[in-house]
Design an enzyme around this catalytic site. Structure first.
Site, PDB file in Angstrom:
ATOM      1  N   GLU A  76      49.707  15.648  47.875  1.00  0.00           N
ATOM      2  CA  GLU A  76      49.402  14.272  47.501  1.00  0.00           C
ATOM      3  C   GLU A  76      47.956  13.914  47.812  1.00  0.00           C
ATOM      4  O   GLU A  76      47.377  14.399  48.787  1.00  0.00           O
ATOM      5  CB  GLU A  76      50.309  13.303  48.274  1.00  0.00           C
ATOM      6  CG  GLU A  76      51.784  13.514  48.019  1.00  0.00           C
ATOM      7  CD  GLU A  76      52.660  12.728  48.980  1.00  0.00           C
ATOM      8  OE1 GLU A  76      52.095  11.973  49.807  1.00  0.00           O
ATOM      9  OE2 GLU A  76      53.885  12.860  48.920  1.00  0.00           O
ATOM     10  N   CYS A 103      51.492   9.378  53.917  1.00  0.00           N
ATOM     11  CA  CYS A 103      51.482  10.825  53.694  1.00  0.00           C
ATOM     12  C   CYS A 103      52.887  11.401  53.568  1.00  0.00           C
ATOM     13  O   CYS A 103      53.728  11.208  54.440  1.00  0.00           O
ATOM     14  CB  CYS A 103      50.771  11.524  54.852  1.00  0.00           C
ATOM     15  SG  CYS A 103      49.092  10.955  55.108  1.00  0.00           S
TER      16      CYS A 103
END
Length: 340
Positions: free
Chosen positions: A90, A330
């Site tokens: 990501e 995250c």
């Protein structure tokens, strides 16, 4: 085949000269890769045909596919990338009034298993190459059609457990022929890997350092962050004092606020005492809703905690949340996709 973005400018120049090309060709190629964000050798129109054919025959440019792209109500953009081997990472683009910040990943997954973090819940898979770290910047700029000013290594993974590739990516993005992003516009965030902090202090160019703290009580910190059992808080503080003595840089501490756990008046006094010899700034972040065990403190509780820190001479900033509605913390998006 060599991934061309794993090569530094000097390595690429040497490679080209050893194959009868000109040193200035490295500058041309870097211009295409990092100024024009090209992802295709055939598009490099000012290179000779023979050089393009050489590049195609000897190098690859890592490809990253958008698996999912989300845009928050506040403008934050989060992208889940599929890498060439099918793994996913990501990256996040954060939009500020006068600049854009990218939060990028350094590993697929994470081995540290911090209790409040979604990334470690699926375990560690592998390190990212320097090229894969760099390409998050290239592809994210292309995706948002904008230019980054600040890059924070605060995404998935622990940067200092992939030290060489992280530093190589910074050196390329900082290089005048690369992105030419100032070294002070990079921040490495660590959970407290002492050997990495010590190595960083000896680099020729040193980016900003941020440390995930979350408590100055060893028992509490070890509960949140198991790595504290290996690199204890006291040893970490000693390492940071040495780092600051050498670099003269202010250190940022990331501090997640958890109700009835780490944001009392007593906690504020412990922070002031433990970190008294470090020039610092505290980034206070209400805990992200990853785990129902951890609750956010109320606005009043946060205000009281911040005022106590201020009274004790500790500079603290409450970070405006960005992207909560798109799982911008995250590992949340990757975990949600993998479990669906």
């Amino acid at each position: 085949m060599v991934d061309i973005q794993n090569l530094s400018y000097d390595e690429l120049q040497e490679y080209l000269v050893n194959n009868s090309f000109k040193p200035y060709n490295a500058s041309q190629i870097f211009d295409w890769l990092y100024k024009k964000n090209s992802t295709d050798f055939n598009s490099m129109s000012n290179l000779s045909k023979s050089l393009r054919e050489f590049l195609i025959g000897n190098f690859v440019i890592s490809n990253m596919k958008i698996m999912k792209k989300s845009k928050s109500n506040d403008g934050t953009v989060k992208i889940l990338w599929e890498l060439s081997d099918g793994q996913t990472v990501e990256s996040v683009a954060l939009f500020h009034p006068n600049h854009i910040t990218f939060c990028i990943s350094t590993q697929v997954g994470c081995a540290l298993g911090c209790e409040f973090c979604a990334t470690g819940r699926n375990g560690f898979v592998r390190d990212l190459s320097a090229a894969e770290i760099i390409n998050q910047v290239i592809f994210l700029e292309n995706a948002i059609k904008g230019s980054v000013k600040n890059i924070v290594y605060m995404g998935m993974g622990e940067p200092f457990l992939n030290y060489d590739n992280v530093i190589k990516s910074i050196n390329t993005l900082n290089h005048p022929k690369g992105k030419n992003i100032g070294i002070r516009n990079f921040t490495i965030s660590t959970s407290g890997i002492i050997p990495g902090i010590d190595r960083l202090s000896n680099e020729e160019k040193i980016p900003r350092l941020s440390v995930s703290l979350h408590s100055v009580d060893n028992k509490k910190r070890s509960y949140l962050m198991p790595i504290n059992s290996k690199y204890s808080l006291d040893d970490l503080i000693t390492s940071l004092e040495k780092f600051q003595k050498k670099t003269k840089d202010r250190i940022t501490f990331e501090y997640i606020l958890i109700k009835n756990f780490n944001c009392s008046i007593e906690d504020a006094h412990q922070i002031s005492k433990k970190l008294k010899n470090i020039k610092k700034m505290m980034n206070l972040i209400p805990v992200n809703p990853v785990d129902k065990r951890f609750k956010r403190p109320s606005e009043d509780e946060i205000s009281i905690f911040m005022k106590e820190l201020e009274a004790l001479g500790v500079t603290a900033v409450l970070r405006n949340e960005k992207g909560t509605d798109i799982d911008a913390a995250c590992g949340q998006l990757r975990r949600r996709i993998s479990e669906s």
